[in-house]
Design an enzyme around this catalytic site. Structure first.
Site, PDB file in Angstrom:
ATOM      1  N   GLU A  96     -48.310  17.254   4.793  1.00 32.40           N
ATOM      2  CA  GLU A  96     -47.936  16.954   3.432  1.00 32.40           C
ATOM      3  C   GLU A  96     -48.057  17.869   2.479  1.00 32.40           C
ATOM      4  O   GLU A  96     -46.898  17.944   1.384  1.00 32.40           O
ATOM      5  CB  GLU A  96     -49.089  15.931   2.901  1.00 32.40           C
ATOM      6  CG  GLU A  96     -49.066  14.430   3.924  1.00 32.40           C
ATOM      7  CD  GLU A  96     -47.614  13.659   3.604  1.00 32.40           C
ATOM      8  OE1 GLU A  96     -47.497  13.495   2.509  1.00 32.40           O
ATOM      9  OE2 GLU A  96     -47.217  13.653   4.634  1.00 32.40           O
ATOM     10  N   TRP A 128     -23.109   1.417  -8.577  1.00 34.11           N
ATOM     11  CA  TRP A 128     -24.737   0.707  -8.752  1.00 34.11           C
ATOM     12  C   TRP A 128     -24.465  -0.615  -9.477  1.00 34.11           C
ATOM     13  O   TRP A 128     -23.715  -0.578 -10.320  1.00 34.11           O
ATOM     14  CB  TRP A 128     -25.675   1.569  -9.273  1.00 34.11           C
ATOM     15  CG  TRP A 128     -25.931   2.903  -8.631  1.00 34.11           C
ATOM     16  CD1 TRP A 128     -25.673   4.209  -9.049  1.00 34.11           C
ATOM     17  CD2 TRP A 128     -26.694   3.035  -7.472  1.00 34.11           C
ATOM     18  NE1 TRP A 128     -26.152   5.028  -8.009  1.00 34.11           N
ATOM     19  CE2 TRP A 128     -26.695   4.562  -7.069  1.00 34.11           C
ATOM     20  CE3 TRP A 128     -27.410   2.239  -6.630  1.00 34.11           C
ATOM     21  CZ2 TRP A 128     -27.318   4.766  -5.922  1.00 34.11           C
ATOM     22  CZ3 TRP A 128     -28.308   2.641  -5.436  1.00 34.11           C
ATOM     23  CH2 TRP A 128     -28.115   4.182  -5.174  1.00 34.11           C
ATOM     24  N   ASN A 172     -49.009   5.804  -1.416  1.00 28.04           N
ATOM     25  CA  ASN A 172     -47.544   6.729  -1.046  1.00 28.04           C
ATOM     26  C   ASN A 172     -46.686   5.654  -0.183  1.00 28.04           C
ATOM     27  O   ASN A 172     -45.525   5.762  -0.418  1.00 28.04           O
ATOM     28  CB  ASN A 172     -48.011   8.025  -0.242  1.00 28.04           C
ATOM     29  CG  ASN A 172     -46.888   8.672   0.168  1.00 28.04           C
ATOM     30  OD1 ASN A 172     -46.125   8.954  -0.590  1.00 28.04           O
ATOM     31  ND2 ASN A 172     -46.351   8.930   1.323  1.00 28.04           N
ATOM     32  N   TRP A 197     -31.122   5.084  -8.220  1.00 31.48           N
ATOM     33  CA  TRP A 197     -32.500   5.614  -8.119  1.00 31.48           C
ATOM     34  C   TRP A 197     -33.127   6.455  -9.430  1.00 31.48           C
ATOM     35  O   TRP A 197     -34.221   6.490  -9.541  1.00 31.48           O
ATOM     36  CB  TRP A 197     -32.424   6.403  -6.849  1.00 31.48           C
ATOM     37  CG  TRP A 197     -31.540   8.008  -7.003  1.00 31.48           C
ATOM     38  CD1 TRP A 197     -30.324   7.715  -6.526  1.00 31.48           C
ATOM     39  CD2 TRP A 197     -31.842   9.146  -7.425  1.00 31.48           C
ATOM     40  NE1 TRP A 197     -29.624   9.160  -6.973  1.00 31.48           N
ATOM     41  CE2 TRP A 197     -30.634   9.907  -7.591  1.00 31.48           C
ATOM     42  CE3 TRP A 197     -32.808   9.816  -8.258  1.00 31.48           C
ATOM     43  CZ2 TRP A 197     -30.420  11.025  -7.948  1.00 31.48           C
ATOM     44  CZ3 TRP A 197     -32.825  10.749  -8.686  1.00 31.48           C
ATOM     45  CH2 TRP A 197     -31.837  11.807  -8.362  1.00 31.48           C
TER      46      TRP A 197
END
Length: 437
Positions: free
Chosen positions: A260, A291, A326, A344
């Site tokens: 990580e 979109w 997460n 996004w």
């Protein structure tokens, strides 16, 4: 003030121990004065005046002032635009050199360039060091000396290069007698900066070896109270040393957490070498996607009223405590991009407003992964099924029931879209856009 001083400008490195810039300042031959600037340019962009990050910063700066007082020193703290503050400091102090640590965001690099030029005109040295990463910039490159754009080969090189030299701490405590001796200096309050305090429960800046040893088994289950390290806010503001944490992770039986930290470095270098990702897709072709960007749908997603329990639980957790697990970040991001076909960047910006651990490089990298537009992006045809994700990672619905108390009652909404149809709609939009490229 006639005595020549070295100033260390703290930003994302709010600690005295194992701090590269602080160490180099202490070794400069001049008494050292720490400086922190509450950047008005950044703070003015925050809509919510009860922002957890600002409260945290004020608390941590006060902690630093108390710590420095034990050495007979203090920290100069100002609120304003950096260039204005540095013009003031140049008039107030006789500055020999300024030391700071690298930042990789576009705004930060432009800010540092401006300050460096200002100081240079005054004959003042400006020195930057690596501190918030293990490897940065051009330290991990391909065989052709190019930046990596795919995580797996990057990680192999990263792990191969990782040794004691890069994980060695800076022994700042040996030289704290070189701090400039002064009485405690005032610090701007939240009220001075027109912000309100937030009563927040910030996790401790430590992680147990037991958790790291089982990290790969626990990190995906949001109902666990401490299944992840929850150190992200401390890493974001540098209240913990990345080198110290990496040494601890190296000793763990499970290397998941160390990986990580590798991802974290990777996203920093992606941002550093590809600044366009702040506004555009890493893969420009993905900017051609048509979109839907339905504002009502976006609002339901923001409020956690999509009718998909694990998505709603995640969004409500974010809205309530400024943090989200997460695994659930991936699920909620995928839902917005693929199920609702919303850009996004809308989701990235919303996370940026709400996350107490907001870090542009990781947030951007995660969102582009979910959208399929990033480096190691999930292929556009891979669409998380939120119902299956919930069954797998929250089988007893413990997490869902914690954040969505009306789940299972008539008050809970029906799913706003049907998974299969939403998936087909997303795939069609992606295919159409990418076929044009």
């Amino acid at each position: 003030m006639s005595e020549a001083l070295s100033l260390v400008w703290l930003r994302r490195d709010l600690r005295l121990e194992d701090n590269a810039a602080f160490y180099h300042a202490l070794r400069s031959g001049h008494p050292v004065v720490p400086v922190f600037i509450f950047d008005k340019i950044i703070l003015d962009q925050l809509d919510d005046k009860a922002d957890r990050r600002v409260t945290f910063l004020v608390q941590e700066i006060n902690r630093l002032r108390d710590e420095l007082a034990e050495y007979g020193s203090s920290i100069v703290v100002r609120y304003g635009k950096p260039v204005d503050v540095w013009n003031e400091l140049i008039k107030e102090y006789t500055i020999s050199d300024v030391f700071t640590n690298y930042d990789y965001e576009v705004y930060a690099k432009e800010r540092d360039k401006t300050i460096g030029e200002l100081l240079d005109k005054k004959g003042i040295g400006f020195h930057s060091s690596k501190d918030q990463t293990i490897f940065d910039r051009d330290e991990v490159l391909t065989k052709t000396n190019k930046p990596y754009t795919v995580y797996t080969p990057y990680s192999k090189s990263w792990h191969k290069k990782l040794d004691e030299f890069y994980l060695k701490s800076y022994p700042t405590k040996k030289y704290v007698d070189r701090l400039y001796q002064t009485k405690s200096l005032p610090i701007p309050t939240l009220n001075d900066m027109c912000f309100e305090p937030v009563d927040d429960n910030i996790p401790p800046r430590t992680v147990s070896g037991k958790l790291l040893n089982s990290y790969g088994d626990t990190r995906d289950y949001p109902a666990l109270k401490r299944g992840t390290s929850q150190l992200s806010m401390h890493l974001r503001f540098g209240t913990i040393s990345i080198r110290e944490l990496a040494r601890q992770a190296q000793k763990a039986k499970d290397k998941t957490f160390l990986n990580e930290l590798c991802w974290r470095d990777f996203y920093f270098q992606v941002l550093d070498h590809n600044p366009h990702v702040e506004k555009h897709s890493f893969r420009y072709d993905y900017d051609k996607i048509a979109w839907r960007n339905n504002e009502d749908d976006f609002e339901k997603w923001c409020q956690g009223k999509t009718g998909y329990p694990i998505v709603d639980a995640g969004m409500r957790q974010l809205n309530t405590i400024g943090w989200m697990h997460n695994r659930v970040r991936m699920i909620t991001a995928s839902f917005l991009c693929k199920h609702l076909l919303i850009d996004w960047r809308w989701g990235e910006a919303y996370f940026g407003k709400k996350l107490r651990d907001y870090d542009l490089s990781a947030n951007n990298g995660g969102w582009q992964w979910a959208a399929g537009s990033g480096t190691d992006a999930a292929p556009y045809f891979r669409v998380f099924n939120p119902t299956e994700q919930a069954k797998k990672f929250d089988p007893d619905k413990t997490y869902v029931k914690q954040w969505v108390p009306e789940f299972g009652t008539s008050d809970y909404p029906e799913p706003m879209v049907e998974h299969t149809k939403a998936r087909e709609r997303a795939l069609a939009a992606y295919r159409k856009a990418l076929k044009k490229s």
